[in-house]
Design a protein around this motif. Structure first.
Motif, short mmCIF file in Angstrom:
data_model
loop_
_atom_site.label_atom_id
_atom_site.label_comp_id
_atom_site.label_asym_id
_atom_site.label_seq_id
_atom_site.Cartn_x
_atom_site.Cartn_y
_atom_site.Cartn_z
N THR A 123 0.75 -1.16 -0.20
CA THR A 123 0.06 -0.04 -0.12
C THR A 123 0.83 0.99 0.21
O THR A 123 0.58 2.42 -0.56
CB THR A 123 -0.87 -0.14 1.23
OG1 THR A 123 -2.16 -1.13 1.18
CG2 THR A 123 -1.85 1.22 1.33
N LEU A 172 -1.81 6.38 -5.12
CA LEU A 172 -1.38 6.54 -4.07
C LEU A 172 0.12 6.16 -3.88
O LEU A 172 0.82 7.03 -3.00
CB LEU A 172 -2.00 5.17 -3.43
CG LEU A 172 -3.60 5.28 -3.06
CD1 LEU A 172 -4.02 4.12 -2.51
CD2 LEU A 172 -3.98 6.43 -2.44
N GLN A 202 -8.70 3.15 -2.65
CA GLN A 202 -8.56 3.22 -1.29
C GLN A 202 -9.90 2.96 -0.88
O GLN A 202 -11.13 3.04 -1.22
CB GLN A 202 -8.50 4.82 -1.16
CG GLN A 202 -8.21 5.32 0.34
CD GLN A 202 -7.42 4.61 1.18
OE1 GLN A 202 -7.50 3.50 1.62
NE2 GLN A 202 -6.05 5.34 1.38
N LEU A 261 -3.44 -2.23 -1.08
CA LEU A 261 -3.70 -1.41 -2.32
C LEU A 261 -2.53 -1.29 -3.31
O LEU A 261 -1.65 -0.89 -3.02
CB LEU A 261 -3.99 0.06 -1.83
CG LEU A 261 -5.17 0.01 -0.52
CD1 LEU A 261 -5.37 1.55 -0.21
CD2 LEU A 261 -6.58 -0.36 -1.02
N VAL A 309 -0.35 8.61 2.95
CA VAL A 309 -1.13 7.77 2.41
C VAL A 309 -1.38 6.69 3.67
O VAL A 309 -2.55 6.09 3.88
CB VAL A 309 -0.52 6.78 1.13
CG1 VAL A 309 -1.48 5.67 0.95
CG2 VAL A 309 -0.22 7.98 -0.12
N THR A 322 -4.96 5.78 5.19
CA THR A 322 -5.38 4.53 5.05
C THR A 322 -6.04 4.17 6.64
O THR A 322 -7.20 3.61 6.59
CB THR A 322 -4.31 3.42 4.62
OG1 THR A 322 -4.06 3.98 3.18
CG2 THR A 322 -5.06 2.24 4.49
#
Length: 265
Positions: free
Chosen positions: A2, A244, A211, A239, A252, A256
């Motif tokens: 992510t 992102l 997201q 993700l 980020v 999240t």
């Protein structure tokens, strides 16, 4: 993944600042940092590893390619054990070049697991078959539904082979809720992951995972389903998203965590 723009030390610091207690590790950055060094870094920071990703790609026909895949998966098991996690996530592999035989490819996955599952169990690691959305069946994963994943997993003891429940890949499937119940009854829910479905999908479709809260998936509904079946382990947010990745990683990660609290609790 992510926040793959963060180095492992940067990720550790950001997690400590935000109170994140688990990290789902990926092989490439861990290997680049050094497996034992990564394990020490995470342990010293008080971070536990929820899962290690990824093993799999077990559909090869050529004997040499099959052996190479088996050997690589054994290394992935060893990495997971060193990192202190008991779950290795498997992306099973797509169709071999020139093949149209989905059933045969799935059977080769089961054949490979017959060798890998005992090895993993001996090292305290359970293999988690992750079904991927059907759009990935050709090149990435011929296991497209929880039904198919459980049909393979059930050939092995539950402590050896379970499944990964990922909202991004199963939200469209009206049989998924009953299959979550099937997995729960057998104790096979090894890990639970969140990502949202947003459109339009990007070119190549791989990096289209949205997201939390930006798309079409009811995260609380799916969380409720797995928890009704007794799952109480870590919940991962995974993700793949170029937008992102282009942003500040700490920002980020904070976003999240906030989206998880707003949409998944």
């Amino acid at each position: 993944m992510t926040v793959k723009q963060l180095s492992l030390p940067e990720l550790v610091n950001a997690c400590r600042e935000l109170g994140v207690q688990y990290v789902g590790t990926w092989r490439e950055p861990v290997q680049a940092y050094g497996v034992e060094a990564a394990a020490k870094l995470l342990n010293d920071a008080g971070l536990a590893v929820s899962t290690h990703c990824r093993g799999g790609f077990l559909t090869a026909v050529d004997p040499a390619d099959r052996k190479a895949a088996i050997d690589d998966n054994k290394r992935a098991v060893d990495e997971a054990a060193t990192l202190g996690t008991d779950v290795l996530v498997l992306v099973s592999g797509g169709l071999p070049a020139g093949s149209y035989d989905l059933a045969g490819a799935r059977e080769r996955i089961a054949d490979a697991l017959a060798e890998l599952a005992p090895y993993a169990a001996e090292n305290g690691v359970r293999l988690a078959i992750e079904p991927l959305h059907p759009m990935y069946a050709a090149d990435r994963c011929v296991v497209s539904t929880l039904t198919q994943a459980l049909d393979i997993a059930e050939r092995f003891p539950a402590h050896q082979v379970g499944v990964c429940v990922d909202t991004y890949h199963i939200w469209w499937d009206d049989r998924a809720p009953e299959q979550i119940a099937r997995a729960g009854a057998q104790g096979r829910i090894a890990t639970f992951q969140l990502a949202d479905w947003t459109t339009p999908l990007p070119a190549g479709v791989l990096n289209g995972r949205g997201q939390i809260g930006d798309g079409s998936i009811d995260m609380r509904y799916w969380r409720g389903l797995v928890e009704e079946q007794g799952y109480s382990g870590p919940i991962e947010v995974e993700l793949f998203n170029d937008g992102l990745w282009a942003r500040d990683g700490r920002e980020v990660l904070a976003e999240t965590a906030d989206r998880f609290a707003r949409h998944a609790r």
